[in-house]
Design a protein around this motif. Sequence first.
Motif, PDB file in Angstrom:
ATOM      1  N   SER A   1      19.289  12.756  -1.958  1.00  0.00           N
ATOM      2  CA  SER A   1      18.849  11.663  -1.094  1.00  0.00           C
ATOM      3  C   SER A   1      19.873  11.311  -0.023  1.00  0.00           C
ATOM      4  N   ALA A   2      19.356  10.872   1.123  1.00  0.00           N
ATOM      5  CA  ALA A   2      20.160  10.269   2.173  1.00  0.00           C
ATOM      6  C   ALA A   2      19.413   9.007   2.604  1.00  0.00           C
ATOM      7  N   PHE A   3      20.024   8.219   3.490  1.00  0.00           N
ATOM      8  CA  PHE A   3      19.408   6.951   3.878  1.00  0.00           C
ATOM      9  C   PHE A   3      19.452   6.774   5.387  1.00  0.00           C
TER      10      PHE A   3
ATOM     11  N   ALA B   1       0.817  -1.214   0.000  1.00  0.00           N
ATOM     12  CA  ALA B   1       0.000   0.000   0.000  1.00  0.00           C
ATOM     13  C   ALA B   1       0.851   1.266   0.000  1.00  0.00           C
ATOM     14  N   ILE B   2       2.067   1.199   0.554  1.00  0.00           N
ATOM     15  CA  ILE B   2       2.915   2.393   0.559  1.00  0.00           C
ATOM     16  C   ILE B   2       3.846   2.429  -0.647  1.00  0.00           C
ATOM     17  N   GLY B   3       3.592   1.554  -1.619  1.00  0.00           N
ATOM     18  CA  GLY B   3       4.262   1.673  -2.909  1.00  0.00           C
ATOM     19  C   GLY B   3       5.492   0.823  -3.131  1.00  0.00           C
ATOM     20  N   LEU B   4       5.723  -0.198  -2.304  1.00  0.00           N
ATOM     21  CA  LEU B   4       6.898  -1.038  -2.488  1.00  0.00           C
ATOM     22  C   LEU B   4       6.622  -2.123  -3.533  1.00  0.00           C
ATOM     23  N   SER B   5       7.639  -2.469  -4.290  1.00  0.00           N
ATOM     24  CA  SER B   5       7.509  -3.541  -5.270  1.00  0.00           C
ATOM     25  C   SER B   5       7.531  -4.887  -4.556  1.00  0.00           C
TER      26      SER B   5
ATOM     27  N   SER C   1      20.511  -3.218  -4.782  1.00  0.00           N
ATOM     28  CA  SER C   1      19.117  -3.520  -5.119  1.00  0.00           C
ATOM     29  C   SER C   1      18.181  -2.665  -4.281  1.00  0.00           C
ATOM     30  N   GLY C   2      16.983  -2.444  -4.801  1.00  0.00           N
ATOM     31  CA  GLY C   2      15.996  -1.665  -4.072  1.00  0.00           C
ATOM     32  C   GLY C   2      15.221  -0.745  -4.989  1.00  0.00           C
ATOM     33  N   THR C   3      14.487   0.184  -4.390  1.00  0.00           N
ATOM     34  CA  THR C   3      13.680   1.141  -5.132  1.00  0.00           C
ATOM     35  C   THR C   3      13.952   2.543  -4.593  1.00  0.00           C
ATOM     36  N   GLN C   4      13.082   3.502  -4.965  1.00  0.00           N
ATOM     37  CA  GLN C   4      13.239   4.869  -4.479  1.00  0.00           C
ATOM     38  C   GLN C   4      12.889   4.995  -2.997  1.00  0.00           C
ATOM     39  N   LYS C   5      12.282   3.971  -2.404  1.00  0.00           N
ATOM     40  CA  LYS C   5      11.899   4.045  -0.995  1.00  0.00           C
ATOM     41  C   LYS C   5      12.913   3.380  -0.067  1.00  0.00           C
ATOM     42  N   ALA C   6      13.568   2.318  -0.507  1.00  0.00           N
ATOM     43  CA  ALA C   6      14.533   1.606   0.333  1.00  0.00           C
ATOM     44  C   ALA C   6      15.547   0.881  -0.547  1.00  0.00           C
ATOM     45  N   ARG C   7      16.797   0.850  -0.087  1.00  0.00           N
ATOM     46  CA  ARG C   7      17.850   0.172  -0.826  1.00  0.00           C
ATOM     47  C   ARG C   7      18.730  -0.608   0.138  1.00  0.00           C
TER      48      ARG C   7
ATOM     49  N   THR D   1      15.496   9.026   2.399  1.00  0.00           N
ATOM     50  CA  THR D   1      14.903  10.259   2.874  1.00  0.00           C
ATOM     51  C   THR D   1      15.568  11.428   2.156  1.00  0.00           C
ATOM     52  N   ILE D   2      15.128  12.642   2.436  1.00  0.00           N
ATOM     53  CA  ILE D   2      15.717  13.831   1.818  1.00  0.00           C
ATOM     54  C   ILE D   2      16.897  14.279   2.655  1.00  0.00           C
ATOM     55  N   SER D   3      18.008  14.570   2.004  1.00  0.00           N
ATOM     56  CA  SER D   3      19.189  15.021   2.728  1.00  0.00           C
ATOM     57  C   SER D   3      18.961  16.419   3.290  1.00  0.00           C
ATOM     58  N   ASP D   4      19.739  16.786   4.316  1.00  0.00           N
ATOM     59  CA  ASP D   4      19.581  18.093   4.954  1.00  0.00           C
ATOM     60  C   ASP D   4      19.779  19.236   3.959  1.00  0.00           C
TER      61      ASP D   4
END
Length: 246
Positions: free
Chosen positions: A191-193, A58-62, A213-219, A235-238
């Motif tokens: 991006s930051a993680f 539901a939150i968009g993960l493959s 491996s991963g997507t725009q939400k998690a790697r 997440t978005i970097s500072d």
Amino acid sequence: MSKYTTGEMAKLCNVTVRTVQFYDTKGLLHPSDLTEGGRRLYTDGDLTKLRLICTLKAIGLSLNLICGILESELPGKVLSLLLDEQARQIGDEIKERQSQLDIIKVIKGHIGDMTTIPENSIIDIENMMEKNKKVRKKFRSLLVKACIISIPQYSALVWWIVGGPWLPFVLCFLLTIPVGVLLAKQHFKDSAFICAECNSVFKPPFGKVINTSGTQKARWLTCEKCGHAGYCVETISDGASASMER
């Protein structure tokens, strides 16, 4: 221990029977038991797992990423971080909308005499318009570049399928690789993680990000702070946040 049929699992999670069966074939959710007639039977643990899969979907993960997260050491923690990031994005949108609503109320209150509109409200409107313009410009730029990559490649592929030479398709494919890398570099620049083990935020080199491996939400990354290897939430970097606020 409760046992559930495929239909009962589907009803409890508000999905179709075919969806539950599909998750079985994809290796996401195997039944814990089978009846003598070969019908799938699931346990309470399977039901919890299916609800987790539905939440991640539901939150968009493959499905591939969901499978990886479920097999990782900290699936619950990764999900918690993903939800935190989703909540942060929604919160930012709410703040922006509330700011717009406040400005509208101020202007509406002075609509009889436009010369009395506070100067700071006008500045807020200008800043908001500029911010929205930057977001739209970035989105349009990425969309145009994606089309530039896709159109020649698919055209050459169709030409090849209908009997044309294969060389144009191969050349288009090779030429799109560096363009795709540039687009990815532009995306991950902001991006930051977040590490699921120590909650630290880090910004790995682009070479490490693109080769995981991963997507725009998690790697799948190795945390630069604690050394934990696993799925890290994007997440978005500072620096990017400060730029957007301006």
